[in-house]
Structure formats: C-alpha cells, structure tokens
Design an enzyme around this catalytic site. Structure first.
Site, short mmCIF file in Angstrom:
data_model
loop_
_atom_site.label_atom_id
_atom_site.label_comp_id
_atom_site.label_asym_id
_atom_site.label_seq_id
_atom_site.Cartn_x
_atom_site.Cartn_y
_atom_site.Cartn_z
N ASP A 258 39.41 -2.24 20.66
CA ASP A 258 40.27 -2.17 19.50
C ASP A 258 40.37 -3.59 18.96
O ASP A 258 40.06 -4.55 19.66
CB ASP A 258 41.65 -1.60 19.87
CG ASP A 258 42.36 -1.06 18.62
OD1 ASP A 258 43.27 -0.24 18.77
OD2 ASP A 258 41.96 -1.45 17.50
C1 GLC Z 1 43.66 -1.07 14.47
C2 GLC Z 1 43.76 0.29 15.13
C3 GLC Z 1 42.44 1.01 15.24
C4 GLC Z 1 41.58 0.60 14.05
C5 GLC Z 1 41.23 -0.86 14.23
C6 GLC Z 1 40.47 -1.41 13.02
O1 GLC Z 1 44.56 -1.95 15.04
O2 GLC Z 1 44.42 0.37 16.40
O3 GLC Z 1 42.71 2.41 15.25
O4 GLC Z 1 40.42 1.38 14.02
O5 GLC Z 1 42.37 -1.67 14.47
O6 GLC Z 1 41.30 -1.38 11.90
#
Ligand code: GLC
Length: 748
Positions: A258
């Site tokens: 993430d």
């Molecule tokens: C965010 C989210 C994830 C997302 C990623 C990119 O913090 O937790 O679901 O796809 O970062 O935006």
C-alpha cells in the site's frame, strides 16, 4: 457415446480453467529470458515506484513504464508525476460505477462479471496496467471508514463476487490488485494497529475472499495492507505473504505495498514484498520530494547486495514476479483496446445500481409510485454529488445524475418540490476535483425542518434522501465514523416528516449500516448506495417500478451498535502500547462477525443480513436431497486449493415460485448449521446463494451442491480444515433470519 463426449468436454474445460490460473509456459520463457539480460541496477529499478503511480520498465529492452491506478469504482483522475495534485488532464473523466457494497447487494455474480468487464475496459482504455481493486476486507464493525469500498460481512458472498469481478477485469489484460491484504478492517489507526486474531477467525473470516480471489479468480497482484499482524507490517509479513499467500495458496503474482506501507529494507527483502509504492507518503496527501532512490527496495537494497549482505535470490524472485505481471499486462500480446465512458458502461452502472438497491420495508405498498401529482423530495443527499470524496476511490466522472435529477426525469408531469431538510457537508472538492456545486445554505436547522414539514403537508408522496456522504467520518478512507446514528440531525427531520405525511419513503445512502430509531414510524425504507454516474436513474428505476428491487443486504443492520460483537476498547480501536506508537487491536469476537454473532446470540437485528424485499412475493418449495448422507468427513491441510471439491457431495434442490403479479428476482440463500460440532460454531454460515428471475406464477428449480469441504471448520491445532461426522442442517431462506425451509443430512 454421449456420456464419453461429455466427460471429454469437461476434461478439456478443466484443463483450460487450470491453464488460465497457472502462468502460461510462453510467459515463463519470456520472464527467464528477460531476467537473464538485466543488470543489478535494472532489477532494482523494477521493484519500486518511480512516481506516484508508476514504476520503471527497462528502456534499453523496450519494457515500458508500468502504470497502476485506483480504484475499485472507476479509474482515478491523473495526479502529477510526483505530487498529490491533480494533473488537470481533460481526458480522464470516467464512468463512476456503484460502490462495491452495492455490487455485493445484488447477490448476482453476473453483475460482478459485468462490473469487472466494464471497469476493466475503462482501465485498459486509460492505459493502466494494474487496477488497485477490488477491496475485499470484511465488514467487522459498522464504523469502519472504508466499508463502502468492500462487500459486506460475509466471506463467502465477498469471495463469489470477487472471483467474477477479477476474472472479467483481467480478460482486458489489466491486472487486479486485491486489497488490503489483510485484516485492515478499520481506518482510525490503519498505520499502527497490530491486529491480534486467532487462526480460526483468520482462516474462516478474513482470508477466504482473498484465497478465492487468488486461487479461483487468478488475481495477478495483491496489495499488502498498512496495519500489522504478529508485529510485522502486512506489506512485508512472513506469515501472511510468504507462509500463506505464496506458500499455502501458491500465489505466483506480485505483492504490491500500500502507498507508504513499506517500513524496512530487511523485512521487505525477506518477507514477501515485490513492488514498493508510495514510501514517504500516507497514501493520501503527505509526500517527500522525489525519494525514489531512497525507497527501502531501492539503493539501500542495492548497497546491501553490493556489500555481500544478500545474494540475488530474493531479488530475482521479486523481479520474476514483476516481469510475470508485466507479461500478463503491459507486455501482453493481443491486448484489447478497452473503452471509456461508453453508453454500455453508463448502462451497466445504472443496471448494477438499480439491482443493488435494497427495499427494506414497504408497508402499504406505497412503492412503486406509479403516478403522483405532487412529489416532495427532502434531503441533502438528493442533490449532493458524492462520486467525489471518500479517499483514494474518489473519481472525476463525466456526469453524475443526482437522486433529484433522476426523480425529475422519471416524473416529468408531476409537480416536484425540493427541500433541503438539513445541511450536511456543503463542501464540493476532494483530491483537487470539484463537483462544481454550490451547496451553501443560510437557513437554520429549525427553519429547514419547518420548511420541509410545511411542504410535506401538500405532497402526495415524500422522498427523504439522506444518509452518509463520504466526507471525513462519514464513510471515508483514513477516518472511521464517529457514531452509528445518522449525522447532521437527520433523525429529527425524518421524525418530523413522518408526522407531517404518512406517505414517506426514507432512502438511506451509505456504505455502512446506520441507526434507524424512526424505522417503526416510516412505512417505506430503502438502503441505497453510492451509485456513481447514474445514481439518480438507478434510484428512480426502483421508485417507479421500472426495475423491481432485488437487492439483499450484504451486512446486518443492528438496532443498536452495542448489540454487535465488537464492544470493548481492546476490540476496537485497540489498546495503545506503552513503548511505541503501536496499538494492539484484539479480534476477540473470533468468527462471530455479523449474522454469525446476531443469530448465535439470538439478538434480533433491525434488518438481517441477506434481507431484501421485492414488489412481488416468492414461495419456496420443499427441498429435496440427492442423498440423506454424505460420505466424506475428513481433514484437509491449509494448503488445499479453495476450488477443489472432494466429488462426494450431495445436491439440495427446491423450487421457487413467483406468487405475485409482477416479474421479479429472489435471492435464495443456503445456510449450513453443524448440529454436533466438537467446537463452538456459529448458528449458521452462508454456503450458497442463487438469484432467480421469475415471471408472475413462474416456478423454477434451484440447486445447491454441498461438498464435505463446505462443512469444515478451521482446526488451528492441525492447521487445516476438519469436517466432522454428524448431523448438519441446511437452512434455506430469503435472509439469514427469514428461513423458509430446512432439511437435515448426515456426514459420515
Ligand atoms: C491508499 C489506499 C489504497 C490505494 C493507495 C493508492 O492509501 O489505502 O487503497 O489504492 O493508497 O492511492
């Protein structure tokens, strides 16, 4: 002869199915050949980001830059290369599809396939290689901020919908990235919560949807979650990534962090992370200037290899997985063109939205409203565009039809009056994208209610459209809800309207269950969802009867939040540690999540998991068993594939008849109860469902296949699945509470 041919056909299909999940031999050959050509520097560049949403290819070899994009409901508008700021492109206004809670509420795997096909085509058209979706986390608690991005409280329903969404997306040669693996069930301390959960609940509740996504859906990438499990961040976690995902499940794709979920080079090297994104950010708005060489898997890793601390085994495995992901997507042959904001995509959004709306109550048959001279619409959610907002799933959409617009379109002759009723969040910008609306209001709350009440007295029917709105604390990433009840004083508005006009329809738009203290005073209640571009039309289709509602709740709506399984601070939000910024969040309710709790406790919910009414009625016939006993009690180790059956199952068949005057669809649900378990088991567990569309008077048979494996519980001591001999009860119903038929059978 015919039987032989059938067997041959089945064998060929089975092989084809397996093939689609194992990497094709030609891809493996290409991966090996490419890997052999790469320098250490080129390998290192492949396993971490080079911008907010892209990672490097290999220019020397013609391997293109690799693009990821949010999100689960549509293709996110582009931000700048290295800034959480809109790039202000003018070609990236997408189709906004309904939130995944709505997809789950259709209980229709064909809708999941339609959804995946449509969003996959949009991602392909926008030249995205990985779609950072779907979200598969289980709704453990009604305050969870991102539950609107997920598919409810049951792992079986979530898994079935996920498999069909994933297969359809990936047919566009766009990878899904199932998230957030794992145990990211709330937002309040998403970066610092260490989840403490027993193996039984982990394997029976929180992993099954991910396992199905990988083994049946064939997901090509998985996103690690921010939180911790067993004191390791889930983006580099020996247990979840190496032991379970890649070990027991045989996952051959890439694990992507993430955004900002990676925290340590050594752990990232050895604990299963393959592609590092977003380091130095919190995934939303915090950023460090061009840190890419400083990423944990960038120069720090390269220097450790150069210093002889590590060989290249771990690196080559990561690179192999990233190259495999590329050969399945950016380097795939015969990639389709995709399509974007097409009439078909808006039609799909409208259809899925209408099919997911849940009719909770319809006293006096007020709905569908065939003709009405005067309609009053009350509530901020009738006019507020909500596709913008909520976090990384926020979208810039080509158009968004609000509920009021949909209602005006549906009753062009009627006199339609709008009253605000309450003020929620007049804001209209998120992530640099504006809805362009000006929702400023000067009247006081009392004045707003007085104006709505006086208008209600003159209307044939009143539609109250309220709920949550994806603002902070109101169904949004990085924040949980502050309370179970409706915000902004909506309860008072609803009560006042109920007193002013008995023909009141309350339409709650949310991605979570909400408190409904006024439910007994309101004749008609609909659970509506964040439906995206066609929101108002989907709703109007149901209100007019153009679509007969067939949605069923993917989660329980309790009377009070305290009726639920999560009631102590240690369960949520967790207990802070003395010696660090971490907390320990104890999932001490175990497997008793959602209806597994309420039905075992005998606590009556406001509206049950699986509940949903229709404008017609259905009758369930006597179930028939293909056999009274099932031979196949046994044990299966944890690494057994989720889609292999023992072949010793039995079939339960029953007829369903439409006993009303309009065509409609029923969701027939199969719950299993283990009458003689040696361990404590929930009162019932969903093990099958079928949606059947019937004309008035029409009858159709529905069949469920029960395999011994479906009867097993997770046996932590043996680390596998045990199905114990004894009596089982099959309970067949229109919701977890509305059981229509039951029949028992023996497992030998
Ligand atoms: C965010 C989210 C994830 C997302 C990623 C990119 O913090 O937790 O679901 O796809 O970062 O935006």
């Amino acid at each position: 002869m015919k039987k032989i041919l059938l067997i041959l056909f089945a064998a060929v299909m089975a092989m084809a199915a397996c093939e689609s999940k194992k990497p094709a031999a030609d891809i493996e050959k290409k991966v090996d050949e490419t890997l052999a050509q790469l320098s250490l520097q080129e390998k290192i560049k492949l396993i971490h980001a080079q911008s907010k949403f892209s990672s490097a290819g290999v220019p020397r070899l013609g391997i293109p830059t690799f693009w990821t994009s949010d999100g689960p409901h549509g293709i996110r508008p582009d931000v700048l290369w290295d800034k959480w700021r809109q790039a202000d492109h003018t070609d990236d206004s997408c189709t906004a599809f309904p939130a995944l809670t709505c997809l789950a509420a259709t209980w229709n795997t064909e809708m999941a396939a339609l959804y995946g096909k449509s969003i996959g085509e949009e991602a392909r058209y926008r030249r995205k290689d990985v779609l950072l979706a779907p979200g598969l986390n289980i709704l453990r608690h009604p305050l969870g901020g991102r539950n609107f991005e997920y598919m409810g409280e049951d792992p079986y329903l979530t898994g079935r919908m996920a498999v069909n969404y994933i297969q359809a997306v990936q047919r566009n040669k766009v990878a899904v990235c199932v998230k957030h693996y794992a145990l990211n069930n709330d937002e309040i301390h998403r970066h610092t919560a260490n989840v403490v959960v027993d193996d039984r609940a982990l394997y029976e509740i929180y992993l099954p949807a991910f396992k199905a996504a990988v083994q049946e859906g064939g997901a090509w990438s998985v996103m690690g979650s921010y939180n911790l499990y067993k004191d390791q961040h889930c983006c580099h976690n020996q247990y979840l990534l190496n032991d379970i995902l890649k070990g027991e499940w045989g996952f051959d794709g890439a694990v992507i962090s993430d955004w900002g979920g990676c925290h340590d080079t050594d752990q990232a090297i050895t604990n299963g992370l393959d592609l590092e994104f977003g380091t130095g950010t919190n995934g939303l708005n915090v950023e460090a200037k061009n840190p890419y060489d400083k990423y944990y898997l960038a120069l720090p890793y390269q220097r450790k290899i150069e210093a002889g601390e590590y060989g290249t085994d771990e690196l080559d495995d990561k690179v192999r997985r990233v190259l495999r992901l590329m050969y399945r997507t950016s380097l795939a042959e015969n990639r389709p063109n995709g399509s974007f904001t097409s009439p078909e995509h808006f039609a799909a959004a409208r259809r899925i939205g209408a099919e997911g709306i849940v009719l909770l109550k319809n006293e006096g048959g007020l709905l569908p409203v065939k003709e009405a001279q005067s309609i009053l619409v009350v509530g901020e959610n009738a006019i507020k565009k909500m596709t913008v907002g909520g976090g990384s799933s926020s979208l810039k959409t080509l158009h968004e039809i609000t509920p009021l617009q949909g209602i005006r379109e549906a009753w062009p002759e009627a006199q339609i009056v709008y009253e605000r009723g309450y003020v929620g969040d007049p804001g209209n910008v998120f992530d640099g994208v504006s809805t362009g609306q000006d929702l400023q209001e000067t009247r006081t709350p009392d004045q707003l209610i007085a104006d709505a009440v006086s208008a209600a007295a003159k209307a044939d029917v009143v539609f109250f459209v309220g709920g949550l709105n994806k603002s902070k604390y109101q169904d949004a990433e990085d924040s949980d809800r502050a309370s179970f009840g409706l915000p902004y004083g909506q309860d008072a508005v609803i009560e006042a309207l109920a007193d002013a006009n008995p023909n009141l329809v309350v339409i709650n738009i949310s991605g979570n269950p909400v408190g409904m203290p006024w439910a007994s005073k309101v004749p008609v209640i609909l659970q509506d969802w964040y439906l995206g571009s066609e929101a108002g039309r989907s709703l109007a289709d149901v209100l007019t009867g153009k679509v007969n509602p067939s949605g069923h709740l993917p989660f329980t709506i309790p009377v009070e939040m305290e009726d639920g399984p999560v009631t102590t601070a240690s369960q949520y939000p967790g207990i802070p540690r003395e010696d660090s910024n971490l907390l320990d969040e104890y999932y001490s309710e175990g497997v008793y999540v959602g209806y597994r709790w309420y039905d075992t406790q005998g606590t009556a919910p406001r509206f049950a998991f699986g509940h949903g009414l229709s404008y017609t009625t259905f009758e369930f016939g006597e179930p028939r068993l293909s056999a009274k006993t099932l031979a196949g009690a046994g044990f299966w180790p944890a690494d057994v594939r989720s889609d292999t059956q023992t072949g010793k199952g039995l079939t339960i068949t029953l007829s369903v008849r439409n006993t009303g005057h309009v065509a409609g669809a029923e969701v027939v649900q199969l719950y299993i109860t283990d009458e003689e378990a040696s361990v404590d088991r929930p009162a019932k567990e969903l093990k099958g469902f079928a949606k059947v569309f019937l004309e008035p008077g029409q009858r159709a048979d529905v069949s469920f296949h029960i395999d011994p494996r479906d009867l097993a519980f997770f046996d932590a001591e043996k680390h596998g699945w045990t199905a114990e001999a004894g009596t089982f009860m099959a309970q067949i119903g229109a919701s977890s509470q509305d059981i229509r038929q039951a029949i028992s059978f023996e497992l030998k």
